[in-house]
Design an enzyme around this catalytic site. Sequence first.
Site, PDB file in Angstrom:
ATOM      1  N   LEU A  57       4.662   4.633 -17.280  1.00 17.31           N
ATOM      2  CA  LEU A  57       5.029   3.534 -16.379  1.00 17.31           C
ATOM      3  C   LEU A  57       4.369   2.223 -16.831  1.00 17.31           C
ATOM      4  O   LEU A  57       3.190   2.198 -17.177  1.00 17.31           O
ATOM      5  CB  LEU A  57       4.574   3.862 -14.948  1.00 17.31           C
ATOM      6  CG  LEU A  57       4.931   2.797 -13.909  1.00 17.31           C
ATOM      7  CD1 LEU A  57       6.395   2.909 -13.491  1.00 17.31           C
ATOM      8  CD2 LEU A  57       4.044   2.907 -12.684  1.00 17.31           C
ATOM      9  N   ASP A  75       3.749  -7.240   1.682  1.00 23.49           N
ATOM     10  CA  ASP A  75       3.350  -8.132   2.776  1.00 23.49           C
ATOM     11  C   ASP A  75       3.181  -7.364   4.082  1.00 23.49           C
ATOM     12  O   ASP A  75       3.797  -6.321   4.282  1.00 23.49           O
ATOM     13  CB  ASP A  75       4.433  -9.228   2.933  1.00 23.49           C
ATOM     14  CG  ASP A  75       3.932 -10.424   3.726  1.00 23.49           C
ATOM     15  OD1 ASP A  75       2.709 -10.544   3.932  1.00 23.49           O
ATOM     16  OD2 ASP A  75       4.779 -11.234   4.138  1.00 23.49           O
ATOM     17  N   HIS A 104      -5.879  -4.659   4.358  1.00 30.19           N
ATOM     18  CA  HIS A 104      -5.912  -4.794   2.899  1.00 30.19           C
ATOM     19  C   HIS A 104      -6.400  -3.501   2.247  1.00 30.19           C
ATOM     20  O   HIS A 104      -5.879  -3.100   1.200  1.00 30.19           O
ATOM     21  CB  HIS A 104      -6.797  -5.974   2.481  1.00 30.19           C
ATOM     22  CG  HIS A 104      -6.271  -7.312   2.936  1.00 30.19           C
ATOM     23  ND1 HIS A 104      -4.942  -7.652   2.817  1.00 30.19           N
ATOM     24  CD2 HIS A 104      -6.882  -8.383   3.510  1.00 30.19           C
ATOM     25  CE1 HIS A 104      -4.768  -8.884   3.298  1.00 30.19           C
ATOM     26  NE2 HIS A 104      -5.931  -9.334   3.738  1.00 30.19           N
TER      27      HIS A 104
HETATM   28  C1  IPE Z   1       3.119 -13.311  -0.409  1.00 27.36           C
HETATM   29  O1  IPE Z   1       2.686 -13.034   0.877  1.00 27.36           O
HETATM   30  C2  IPE Z   1       2.007 -13.094  -1.391  1.00 27.36           C
HETATM   31  C3  IPE Z   1       1.583 -11.699  -1.587  1.00 27.36           C
HETATM   32  C4  IPE Z   1       2.121 -10.660  -1.052  1.00 27.36           C
HETATM   33  C5  IPE Z   1       0.477 -11.537  -2.475  1.00 27.36           C
HETATM   34  P1  IPE Z   1       2.125 -14.167   1.847  1.00 27.36           P
HETATM   35  O2  IPE Z   1       1.862 -13.506   3.136  1.00 27.36           O
HETATM   36  O3  IPE Z   1       1.013 -14.894   1.203  1.00 27.36           O
HETATM   37  O4  IPE Z   1       3.385 -15.159   1.934  1.00 27.36           O
HETATM   38  P2  IPE Z   1       3.832 -16.140   3.079  1.00 27.36           P
HETATM   39  O5  IPE Z   1       2.638 -16.992   3.409  1.00 27.36           O
HETATM   40  O6  IPE Z   1       4.259 -15.303   4.243  1.00 27.36           O
HETATM   41  O7  IPE Z   1       4.975 -16.902   2.480  1.00 27.36           O
HETATM   42  C1  IPE Z   2      -0.141  -9.172   2.203  1.00 25.96           C
HETATM   43  O1  IPE Z   2      -0.483  -9.074   3.531  1.00 25.96           O
HETATM   44  C2  IPE Z   2      -1.347  -9.198   1.288  1.00 25.96           C
HETATM   45  C3  IPE Z   2      -1.621 -10.518   0.696  1.00 25.96           C
HETATM   46  C4  IPE Z   2      -0.910 -11.603   0.811  1.00 25.96           C
HETATM   47  C5  IPE Z   2      -2.818 -10.617  -0.113  1.00 25.96           C
HETATM   48  P1  IPE Z   2      -0.867 -10.332   4.409  1.00 25.96           P
HETATM   49  O2  IPE Z   2      -2.341 -10.533   4.329  1.00 25.96           O
HETATM   50  O3  IPE Z   2      -0.053 -11.514   4.033  1.00 25.96           O
HETATM   51  O4  IPE Z   2      -0.470  -9.824   5.851  1.00 25.96           O
HETATM   52  P2  IPE Z   2       0.261 -10.626   7.006  1.00 25.96           P
HETATM   53  O5  IPE Z   2       1.481 -11.259   6.410  1.00 25.96           O
HETATM   54  O6  IPE Z   2      -0.717 -11.634   7.498  1.00 25.96           O
HETATM   55  O7  IPE Z   2       0.605  -9.594   8.033  1.00 25.96           O
HETATM   56 MG    MG Z   3       1.741 -12.237   4.633  1.00 23.19          MG
END
Ligand code: IPE
Ligand code: IPE
Ligand code: MG
Length: 238
Positions: free
Chosen positions: A127, A16, A33
């Site tokens: 792995l 995240d 990303h």
């Molecule tokens: C969790 O992250 C999902 C992934 C890392 C794929 P999100 O950013 O979507 O989760 P929330 O919205 O903070 O709970």
């Molecule tokens: C995690 O990063 C990747 C996915 C959930 C696909 P985020 O896109 O949730 O990044 P933040 O949480 O907005 O910083």
């Molecule tokens: Mg996020």
Amino acid sequence: MEETRSVPQHVAIIMDGNGRWAKKRGLPRTAGHYQGAKVVEQILYDADAMGIKYLTVYAFSTENWSRPQSEVKTLMNLLRTYMRTSLQKCAKNNVRIRVLGDRSKLDEDLIEAIDDLERDTKNNTGLQFQIAINYGGRDDIRRGVMKIAEKVRSGELDPASITEETVSENLDTADIPDPDLLIRTSGELRISNFLIWQCAYTEYYFTDVLWPDFNKEELQKAVDAYMHRERRMGGLMQ
Ligand code: IPE
Ligand code: IPE
Ligand code: MG
């Protein structure tokens, strides 16, 4: 005397913070990303080198469809490229790849790429890498219940004989041991519908580091923290 445990066999990661990483740099979320995808590639090799046997990463949740369509599209395109390039390379390096989640909702060519990778790496003994796409813990359990219900209906299974193992065996992670350690980056203290059944006794590790900044040292810190924890699993101290 302080006891230390061995390296976790199975590490799961909620990757995240990609969006915040990009925002901090005045870049579009997409840039986060892209950087995040590069980090996964590196971490896979680092985990292997540390002796971790199973690595599971959360790439796209069942809730992530609610993001703007353009971001969903970018993420799907990234996954597509990732399957066709870096994961192909992993496949040649004895990595076994499995995708968790409901793939039926993905584009056909992506499903094809997933099926190919899973088939081609089926006998790889290095792995074990799981990538969760359109994955939700509740949806995993829902689909598992449907499979069990079908077996009951066909007479293959007696409801009275259903055990916890029966449930585990009907989840996307059948044959994969439960995670020993779950890491979440970016400072959020929640599980966001990841492996909710499988993480019943998993050790959790949270770090403020944003996923695109995560690296071998950070992984080592999480593993070290795990190795110094005492896992009681409901019993008493040894
Ligand atoms: C969790 O992250 C999902 C992934 C890392 C794929 P999100 O950013 O979507 O989760 P929330 O919205 O903070 O709970
Ligand atoms: C995690 O990063 C990747 C996915 C959930 C696909 P985020 O896109 O949730 O990044 P933040 O949480 O907005 O910083
Ligand atoms: Mg996020």
